[in-house]
Design a protein around this motif. Structure first.
Motif, PDB file in Angstrom:
ATOM      1  N   ILE A   1       0.845  -1.195   0.000  1.00  0.00           N
ATOM      2  CA  ILE A   1       0.000   0.000   0.000  1.00  0.00           C
ATOM      3  C   ILE A   1       0.883   1.247   0.000  1.00  0.00           C
ATOM      4  N   ALA A   2       1.929   1.235   0.817  1.00  0.00           N
ATOM      5  CA  ALA A   2       2.860   2.361   0.867  1.00  0.00           C
ATOM      6  C   ALA A   2       3.526   2.575  -0.492  1.00  0.00           C
ATOM      7  N   TYR A   3       3.883   1.483  -1.157  1.00  0.00           N
ATOM      8  CA  TYR A   3       4.518   1.588  -2.479  1.00  0.00           C
ATOM      9  C   TYR A   3       3.615   2.341  -3.448  1.00  0.00           C
ATOM     10  N   LEU A   4       2.337   2.003  -3.469  1.00  0.00           N
ATOM     11  CA  LEU A   4       1.411   2.669  -4.379  1.00  0.00           C
ATOM     12  C   LEU A   4       1.254   4.141  -4.027  1.00  0.00           C
ATOM     13  N   MET A   5       1.210   4.455  -2.747  1.00  0.00           N
ATOM     14  CA  MET A   5       1.069   5.853  -2.329  1.00  0.00           C
ATOM     15  C   MET A   5       2.278   6.684  -2.757  1.00  0.00           C
ATOM     16  N   ILE A   6       3.444   6.052  -2.717  1.00  0.00           N
ATOM     17  CA  ILE A   6       4.673   6.765  -3.081  1.00  0.00           C
ATOM     18  C   ILE A   6       4.870   6.771  -4.590  1.00  0.00           C
ATOM     19  N   SER A   7       4.770   5.607  -5.212  1.00  0.00           N
ATOM     20  CA  SER A   7       5.103   5.490  -6.632  1.00  0.00           C
ATOM     21  C   SER A   7       4.145   6.261  -7.529  1.00  0.00           C
ATOM     22  N   GLU A   8       2.897   6.404  -7.111  1.00  0.00           N
ATOM     23  CA  GLU A   8       1.926   7.143  -7.911  1.00  0.00           C
ATOM     24  C   GLU A   8       2.012   8.656  -7.695  1.00  0.00           C
ATOM     25  N   GLY A   9       2.955   9.085  -6.862  1.00  0.00           N
ATOM     26  CA  GLY A   9       3.158  10.507  -6.618  1.00  0.00           C
ATOM     27  C   GLY A   9       2.176  11.119  -5.646  1.00  0.00           C
ATOM     28  N   TRP A  10       1.330  10.267  -5.026  1.00  0.00           N
ATOM     29  CA  TRP A  10       0.327  10.799  -4.113  1.00  0.00           C
ATOM     30  C   TRP A  10       0.974  11.440  -2.883  1.00  0.00           C
ATOM     31  N   VAL A  11       1.984  10.781  -2.332  1.00  0.00           N
ATOM     32  CA  VAL A  11       2.653  11.335  -1.149  1.00  0.00           C
ATOM     33  C   VAL A  11       3.261  12.693  -1.467  1.00  0.00           C
ATOM     34  N   ASP A  12       3.941  12.815  -2.591  1.00  0.00           N
ATOM     35  CA  ASP A  12       4.564  14.094  -2.944  1.00  0.00           C
ATOM     36  C   ASP A  12       3.524  15.188  -3.157  1.00  0.00           C
ATOM     37  N   ARG A  13       2.360  14.841  -3.649  1.00  0.00           N
ATOM     38  CA  ARG A  13       1.325  15.853  -3.907  1.00  0.00           C
ATOM     39  C   ARG A  13       0.519  16.209  -2.659  1.00  0.00           C
ATOM     40  N   ASN A  14       0.418  15.265  -1.710  1.00  0.00           N
ATOM     41  CA  ASN A  14      -0.565  15.443  -0.642  1.00  0.00           C
ATOM     42  C   ASN A  14      -0.011  15.458   0.780  1.00  0.00           C
TER      43      ASN A  14
ATOM     44  N   ASP B   1      21.900   5.331  10.327  1.00  0.00           N
ATOM     45  CA  ASP B   1      22.417   5.255   8.954  1.00  0.00           C
ATOM     46  C   ASP B   1      21.387   5.889   8.026  1.00  0.00           C
ATOM     47  N   SER B   2      21.727   7.022   7.428  1.00  0.00           N
ATOM     48  CA  SER B   2      20.767   7.731   6.583  1.00  0.00           C
ATOM     49  C   SER B   2      20.389   6.949   5.335  1.00  0.00           C
ATOM     50  N   GLU B   3      21.231   6.006   4.941  1.00  0.00           N
ATOM     51  CA  GLU B   3      20.868   5.172   3.800  1.00  0.00           C
ATOM     52  C   GLU B   3      19.733   4.214   4.138  1.00  0.00           C
ATOM     53  N   GLU B   4      19.534   3.972   5.427  1.00  0.00           N
ATOM     54  CA  GLU B   4      18.449   3.089   5.860  1.00  0.00           C
ATOM     55  C   GLU B   4      17.190   3.931   6.082  1.00  0.00           C
ATOM     56  N   ASN B   5      16.637   4.416   4.989  1.00  0.00           N
ATOM     57  CA  ASN B   5      15.443   5.248   5.066  1.00  0.00           C
ATOM     58  C   ASN B   5      14.260   4.546   4.412  1.00  0.00           C
ATOM     59  N   TYR B   6      13.075   4.964   4.813  1.00  0.00           N
ATOM     60  CA  TYR B   6      11.852   4.249   4.444  1.00  0.00           C
ATOM     61  C   TYR B   6      11.560   4.338   2.945  1.00  0.00           C
ATOM     62  N   HIS B   7      11.741   5.507   2.348  1.00  0.00           N
ATOM     63  CA  HIS B   7      11.463   5.682   0.927  1.00  0.00           C
ATOM     64  C   HIS B   7      12.274   4.721   0.081  1.00  0.00           C
ATOM     65  N   ASP B   8      13.569   4.658   0.342  1.00  0.00           N
ATOM     66  CA  ASP B   8      14.433   3.789  -0.462  1.00  0.00           C
ATOM     67  C   ASP B   8      14.098   2.319  -0.238  1.00  0.00           C
TER      68      ASP B   8
ATOM     69  N   GLY C   1      12.884   0.003  -3.267  1.00  0.00           N
ATOM     70  CA  GLY C   1      13.974  -0.862  -3.712  1.00  0.00           C
ATOM     71  C   GLY C   1      15.121  -0.079  -4.320  1.00  0.00           C
ATOM     72  N   GLN C   2      15.491   1.012  -3.671  1.00  0.00           N
ATOM     73  CA  GLN C   2      16.535   1.902  -4.180  1.00  0.00           C
ATOM     74  C   GLN C   2      17.666   2.026  -3.174  1.00  0.00           C
ATOM     75  N   GLY C   3      18.771   2.641  -3.611  1.00  0.00           N
ATOM     76  CA  GLY C   3      19.891   2.917  -2.727  1.00  0.00           C
ATOM     77  C   GLY C   3      20.407   1.663  -2.050  1.00  0.00           C
ATOM     78  N   LYS C   4      20.498   1.688  -0.754  1.00  0.00           N
ATOM     79  CA  LYS C   4      20.990   0.552   0.023  1.00  0.00           C
ATOM     80  C   LYS C   4      20.158  -0.704  -0.227  1.00  0.00           C
ATOM     81  N   PHE C   5      18.918  -0.523  -0.644  1.00  0.00           N
ATOM     82  CA  PHE C   5      17.994  -1.649  -0.819  1.00  0.00           C
ATOM     83  C   PHE C   5      17.793  -2.021  -2.288  1.00  0.00           C
ATOM     84  N   ALA C   6      18.725  -1.591  -3.143  1.00  0.00           N
ATOM     85  CA  ALA C   6      18.577  -1.861  -4.570  1.00  0.00           C
ATOM     86  C   ALA C   6      18.643  -3.349  -4.892  1.00  0.00           C
ATOM     87  N   ASP C   7      19.245  -4.125  -3.986  1.00  0.00           N
ATOM     88  CA  ASP C   7      19.339  -5.567  -4.229  1.00  0.00           C
ATOM     89  C   ASP C   7      18.066  -6.299  -3.811  1.00  0.00           C
ATOM     90  N   ARG C   8      17.100  -5.575  -3.282  1.00  0.00           N
ATOM     91  CA  ARG C   8      15.834  -6.172  -2.872  1.00  0.00           C
ATOM     92  C   ARG C   8      14.727  -5.732  -3.826  1.00  0.00           C
TER      93      ARG C   8
END
Length: 837
Positions: A279-292, A332-339, A343-350
């Motif tokens: 659910i969080a992925y959809l909220m972020i990936s669709e740009g809803w979080v950035d807009r709202n 560790d700032s690389e361990e952030n929720y967005h990434d 599946g980005q940054g430190k979590f690109a392998d996931r």
């Protein structure tokens, strides 16, 4: 009314009608009011079992015998000052009081622990034995070797298990515990996210202002079913809400649904975090979080992105606070929720936490995941709640925190009708209680690790077992548990994990040297005691109790009055603790020279004068004795708590290290760097919430082949935990059967009513099957709390363990404390089933 009494009364009234009807005198023919053949006395008592309601009951008696129990109907039933109608459990209190297994006198063990062989002894011998052993163990091992185990079967009121705390604190204290079997993981999750205790969500009554309820394992209609509990508030709020959409996530179709929901999404146990992340992925990936909601997130939280973590680290480094400087070093700032979600940054392998990824894990389709996300994003006042069932999982801390994130991402917190995922806030009235004093022993172990501390307590540390109160991470507790006082406590065996393993620990007399059980009935745990002390039941007690912790919108006080004298040779916990105190040389300090009546009068005056209780109806009379004659007092608490309102709208700092919502927890980052982890699969601590593959979970390939079915435990309406299991009325009303979907039943060749052996490496239970569409395929569901009863012939099951014909689910659960809370993961189980021919 009993049927026999009813027939007698009917016959008497019938004769009266015949006589007056046949008399020729006009005066004699005047109708006479019916009179019952025998007068009954009415007193008020309460059902004090730990469901969170403490419902009052009216008790009728005559000639020293309880004849019937009724519930409150003293006022017009108007919500807010409504009738408090006890559920079937409270109404069965007469049967429970006179149960066949009621303990009648003090006893000492004469067989092996667990055999249940005892002989009666005097109260003097019981008190002398306990007091002498406590003194000798304290002299040899110190007060930390004494443990009063967690028990919630009767911990309310004056004559409660708190009396033992008072006793121990007078003789130097005892080993303390933190947490409880219900809420340990969610308490830690809330602490490290919101700085709260997991019960600070919006009040249930505010649900009427919401437009979307998203409930994960939220089931108030079964676990809080009293006439003034959370379940009643829930039903009332649903009736008042206009256009509220209700989505329930649960492996079972519960009574909190049954047509009241808009949709039920059956989910595999232990996978709720994966759903929340999709659910969080959809909220972020669709740009809803950035807009709202990004402004809300940036202002009120730490950890959504790398920049917020870096900024908080600098604040900690500049604080001059040694602990916060330690936190900064672990963050560790690389361990952030967005990434992590993307599946980005430190979590690109996931793999990114997409609906496609989650659907394979949860069993909920991509389309349904998308629908939940759309509903959440469209909601102006989303009420999100995680029921306690999701926290009692292997690494349940992660699951609860993952659900909490949805309210943060939505950015609507602080509004009436919205909630943050915590259990609803409840208020209650004030009740004076016996002072327990201060415990000089500062160390505390988790409530769940007591069985381990019997043999390994001396080496347990903060780093290895989360112990608190020690000088540093590696200072050991220093002693093993040598004495256990178990008062109203079924966690001594039945409610603890791995019953068979726990039984072996208790049988070993080289470990714990004295086990004392104080209870009313011969419970499975009482059979392992060395000394049994019989408690008085509530219907035999004078006491003063409040409305507990989940009574809903209305508060109340019950001035209990004993309906009958204590039966047989039973004594209250106050009297028992006073006897032991006298043997230990602190009798005068314990009683302070007061009788029970004098204590109750004093506590009543504290209750009567407390400002929280102003406006009670009817008004409190001047004395406790007068209050007992009235019995029941109520007040509309008018609780409309809104989660995080003071923080979001009033600028009040939260109780987290940063004072903000911590998506990236500073304390958990520190624990991840300093605590021992990875004892088993999924035993990990991370700064941000992460779905974790655990032992015995859906994705555990190590156990899936041998034990293909997930077992979900739940609370039934016929028990509270294990309390009331010994009431036949309730066993008839609420069937103890394992729920099984028709697809699985066909595969296993079983039908409703068949008996099966359900087993794994930890044990075997024998239970009846109920085939139903109300449980998801691949999952079987069994109500927890049935009493452990090993086959009397010693029959063993498929994995060599004795067959438990009582059907206790904890014969199958694992002792493996969760990573952060060191709590019980007793809803995480895999099993196999075999039809018993």
């Amino acid at each position: 009314m009993e049927r026999r009494s009813f027939l007698k009364m009917s016959a008497a009234l019938g004769c009266a009608a015949t006589v007056t009807g046949c008399n020729s005198s006009s005066k004699d023919a005047e109708p006479l009011p019916p009179q019952p053949p025998v007068d009954e006395a009415l007193t008020w008592s309460a059902c004090l079992v730990n469901c969170g309601s403490n419902c009052p009951v009216k008790v009728y008696s005559r000639d020293g015998m309880i004849t019937r129990v009724e519930t409150d109907h003293e006022v017009e039933d108007v919500y807010g000052m409504h009738q408090v109608r006890a559920c079937a459990r409270g109404r069965s209190l007469r049967q429970r009081t006179y149960a066949l297994d009621r303990l009648k006198s003090p006893m000492k063990r004469v067989g092996e622990r667990g055999e249940g062989k005892f002989v009666p002894i005097t109260w003097d011998e019981a008190a002398e034995t306990i007091g002498s052993k406590l003194n000798s163990v304290i002299a040899e091992h110190g007060n930390k070797a004494i443990f009063r185990s967690y028990g919630s079967g009767a911990y309310y009121g004056f004559a409660s298990n708190g009396c033992f705390n008072r006793l121990f604190n007078l003789v130097g204290g005892c080993l303390q515990y933190f947490g409880n079997y219900s809420w340990a993981q969610q308490t830690e999750a809330a602490k490290h996210t919101f700085g709260t205790g997991s019960t600070s969500g919006s009040a249930t009554v505010t649900l009427e202002s919401s437009d979307f309820l998203l409930g994960f394992a939220y089931n108030p209609s079964e676990i809080r079913q009293s006439g003034s509990g959370e379940g009643y508030d829930y039903l009332q709020a649903l009736q008042r809400a206009n256009g509220l959409k209700v989505t329930m996530i649960d492996p079972r179709y519960t009574d909190s649904m049954t047509g009241k929901e808009s949709s039920w999404l059956p989910i595999r146990p232990g996978t709720d975090a994966a759903l929340a992340e999709a659910i969080a992925y959809l909220m972020i990936s669709e740009g809803w979080v950035d807009r709202n909601s990004i402004d809300f997130i940036n202002k009120n939280s730490v950890g959504y992105d790398a920049a917020s973590i870096e900024a908080q680290k600098q604040i900690f480094l500049n604080s001059g606070d040694a602990k916060k400087i330690e936190y900064a070093a672990a963050m560790d700032s690389e361990e952030n929720y967005h990434d992590y979600i993307m599946g980005q940054g430190k979590f690109a392998d996931r793999e990114a936490r997409t609906p496609e990824w989650a659907a394979k894990i949860t069993g909920i389709s991509e389309a349904n995941i998308k629908k939940v996300a759309d509903d959440l994003m469209a909601s102006e006042k989303p009420y999100i709640i995680a029921g306690a069932g999701v926290n009692r999982q292997a690494n349940g801390e992660q699951t609860v925190r993952a659900i909490y994130m949805l309210g943060v991402l939505a950015g609507k917190l602080g509004r009436e009708g919205s909630s943050n995922g915590e259990l609803p806030n409840m208020t209650n009235m004030f009740r004076g209680s016996i002072p327990t004093g201060t415990n000089p022993v500062k160390e505390k172990i988790s409530f769940f690790t007591w069985s381990e501390a019997i043999h390994n307590g001396e080496t347990m540390t903060a780093r290895t077992h989360g112990i608190t109160g020690t000088d540093d991470l590696d200072t050991p507790l220093g002693t093993n548990i040598k004495v256990i006082i178990s008062a109203s406590d079924s966690s001594l065996l039945n409610q603890h994990a791995d019953i068979n393993g726990t039984a072996e620990i208790l049988k070993d007399e080289s470990g714990v040297e004295l086990i004392v059980s104080c209870d009313c009935w011969m419970t499975p745990g009482a059979k392992f005691a060395d000394i049994i002390i019989p408690d008085t039941s509530w219907l035999e007690s004078n006491d003063l109790v409040d409305d507990s912790y989940a009574s809903g919108a209305m508060g109340y006080i019950t001035a209990m009055k004993a309906a009958v004298d204590p039966i047989w040779d039973c004594k209250s916990m106050y009297q028992v603790a006073a006897l032991i105190a006298e043997k230990m040389g602190v009798g005068a300090e314990f009683t302070e020279g007061k009788t029970e009546d004098e204590w109750l009068e004093e506590l009543y005056q504290q209750t009567r004068e407390n400002s929280k209780n102003l406006g009670v109806s009817p008004a409190f009379p001047s004395t406790y004795k007068e209050a007992q004659e009235i019995g029941f007092f109520r007040k509309n608490m008018e609780n409309r708590n809104v989660a995080l309102q003071g923080f979001v709208n009033g600028g009040e700092a939260l109780g987290t290290p940063s004072g903000k919502i911590e998506i990236h927890s500073a304390e958990l980052a520190w624990r991840a760097a300093n605590w021992e982890q990875n004892k088993v699969k999924g035993d990990t601590i991370t700064a941000i919430p992460q779905y974790t593959v655990t032992w015995d979970g859906y994705e555990d390939e190590d156990t899936k082949e041998d034990y293909p079915l997930q077992l979900a435990g739940y609370h039934t309406k016929g028990r509270t935990h294990s309390s009331y299991h010994n009431v036949p009325w309730l066993r008839e009303a609420v069937e103890d059967a394992v729920w099984m979907n028709a697809i699985d039943a066909q595969q296993y060749g079983v039908a409703s009513g068949d008996k099966v052996e359900m087993y794994n490496d930890r044990g075997s239970i024998e239970v009846v099957v109920r085939v139903t569409p109300r449980v998801v395929p691949g999952v079987v569901a069994l109500g927890q709390g049935a009493w452990f009863l090993p086959d009397p012939n010693g029959r063993t099951g498929s994995t060599g363990k004795v067959v438990d014909i009582g059907g206790a689910i904890n014969s199958l659960t694992k002792y493996m404390p969760s990573p952060v809370a060191k709590g019980n993961p007793q809803h995480t189980n895999r099993v196999q089933i075999r039809k018993v021919l």
